[in-house]
Enzyme design. Sequence first.
Site, PDB file in Angstrom:
ATOM      1  N   GLY A  51      51.978   6.199 -38.597  1.00 62.67           N
ATOM      2  CA  GLY A  51      51.995   4.857 -38.052  1.00 62.67           C
ATOM      3  C   GLY A  51      51.915   4.885 -36.539  1.00 62.67           C
ATOM      4  CB  SER A  52      50.341   2.696 -34.030  1.00 59.50           C
ATOM      5  OG  SER A  52      49.056   3.227 -34.286  1.00 59.50           O
ATOM      6  N   GLY A  53      53.011   3.288 -32.708  1.00 64.63           N
ATOM      7  CA  GLY A  53      54.311   2.900 -32.171  1.00 64.63           C
ATOM      8  C   GLY A  53      55.159   4.082 -31.752  1.00 64.63           C
ATOM      9  CG  HIS A  54      55.993   6.849 -34.028  1.00 67.25           C
ATOM     10  ND1 HIS A  54      57.206   6.219 -34.055  1.00 67.25           N
ATOM     11  CD2 HIS A  54      55.482   6.734 -35.280  1.00 67.25           C
ATOM     12  CE1 HIS A  54      57.423   5.741 -35.286  1.00 67.25           C
ATOM     13  NE2 HIS A  54      56.382   6.036 -36.028  1.00 67.25           N
ATOM     14  CE  LYS A 102      55.787  10.591 -37.733  1.00 69.44           C
ATOM     15  NZ  LYS A 102      54.311  10.409 -37.726  1.00 69.44           N
ATOM     16  CG  ASP A 107      53.248   8.957 -42.603  1.00 69.86           C
ATOM     17  OD1 ASP A 107      52.296   8.187 -42.428  1.00 69.86           O
ATOM     18  OD2 ASP A 107      54.233   9.003 -41.856  1.00 69.86           O
ATOM     19  CG  HIS A 216      59.464   4.294 -38.972  1.00 74.30           C
ATOM     20  ND1 HIS A 216      59.836   5.558 -39.367  1.00 74.30           N
ATOM     21  CD2 HIS A 216      58.150   4.365 -38.667  1.00 74.30           C
ATOM     22  CE1 HIS A 216      58.778   6.351 -39.305  1.00 74.30           C
ATOM     23  NE2 HIS A 216      57.755   5.670 -38.885  1.00 74.30           N
TER      24      HIS A 216
END
Lengths: 328, 195
Positions: A51-54, A102, A107, A216
């Site tokens: 996911g994006s945001g990391h 991860k 995922d 998250h």
Amino acid sequence: MKKLINTPGTLLTDALTGFAAAHPALDVDVRRRIVTRAPTPGRVSLVSGGGSGHEPLHAGFVGPGMLHAACPGEVFTSPVPGQIHAATTAVSGGAGVLHVVKNYTGDVLNFALAAELADDDGIEIATVIVDDDVAVEDSTHTAGRRGTGATVLVEKIAGAAAENGEKLAVVAEIATEVNARSRSYGVALRAGTVPAVGTPGFTLAEDEMEWGIGIHGEPGRRRGPIAPARDIAAGALDAIAADMPLEGEVLVLVNGMGGTPLMELYVMFAEVTAWLEARGVRVARSLVGDYVTSLDMTGCSITVMRLTGTLRDLWDAPVETPALRWGR
Amino acid sequence: MMDAARTRAWLTAAARLINANSGHLTALDTAIGDGDHGLNLRRGFEAVTAEATGDTPGAVLKAAGNALIDATGGASGPLYGTFFRRAAKALGDAPEVDDAVFAQALAAGLAGVQTLGGAAEGDKTMVDALAPAVTAFAAGGDAAAAAANGRDATESMTARKGRASYLGERSIGHIDPGAASAALLFQALCSVTTD
């Protein structure tokens, strides 16, 4: 919610457009959402994603000495199999591809389906699942430990092994070893805000902090009064040492969650070092900064990896990516 | 009896229900997960509506499964995608099938979900709604009611799979969002098979 965005719906596309403009050495396919560099024929390639945001994970780690491709999903949502397969195909150099995943259900499932697609196309895939977060207890009764800070270490060290021309099985074994020798624990002072949601994932009072958080916006294991940096470092390291005895030389990553001043991360690093050295553990390598973030969350995670001579040499090997570069 | 048109009607009805309940599904997921189940499934079923076509029930379901896997993301995309793809495989290329054959296909879909996700009944997942619904459909009973009962039973369970499992006992008292979306699928199925 105040963010430097146009609209939540265009956030990922807009960010990838900027990433492409800032890093012309990398190939960025904004439509298919893959970031790649050219593979070396006959060498193993590494693909990661999530996911994006990391950020800078994972696209910020594409470059010589580390990843060959990254596939970002929507914010906190895994990429899809077709996207992962496109990245895998684009960077396959004929010697196999390592998927660094991860340990989150989405995922793991999407990468598993992508590996089947690659198998259909005759591309050999090995997969390493990163699960270093000791805050998840009772791991036989849960989806298992989460993958957090150790992902950076796996991607750097396995990337160096691939650069050295190691075979797929060896690169996968080294990646697995890095994960097995690493443990992480995170804390938050303030939750991050997912742009499409508009409110923080959880709410803390001015004098509260959350122990054992993930990346998250999910709540942690427990809530407590805000503590001095020394006590926070000790709490995190107690949890890590209870799970994996610490001795010899270690690599320490003090990772910011996206909204933490670097100055405070250095305060934490000083306390982590003091705690470890008081117990005869030598901090031989270090990394301090924002590497595996959770949007604008305030807080940090601490990752400790027990080094070997080989792992230390692979860590020291040259790397040239947007977020990590030395030795070239 | 199920033919291609009725299979497509099922999926279209499911997409309508998912869309109408998207906010509710996301709210359930915000409580014990990461708050994107409704958003992701709405995107996935929009793709199903656009792409799930074919001349046989199997072809329609296979296209639906592929669309879900390609468009959804998260865990629900591969899981629901596998449900439809495995059901499609069981149906083969028969132009129409009776309810007994269709029930066997649904059971194959459920088995695929359980193999991929590793969840058993009682783990507080979509399986808690899917399994009783598949059993009820095979017995000629009310599959929608069975799914709804299964969904409601997840409220008192402790999550052992998926992101809610990180919360341990803090997940008790919340309905599982995957079980809620699975109940919508069977509500949609019963709306096209009982008239």
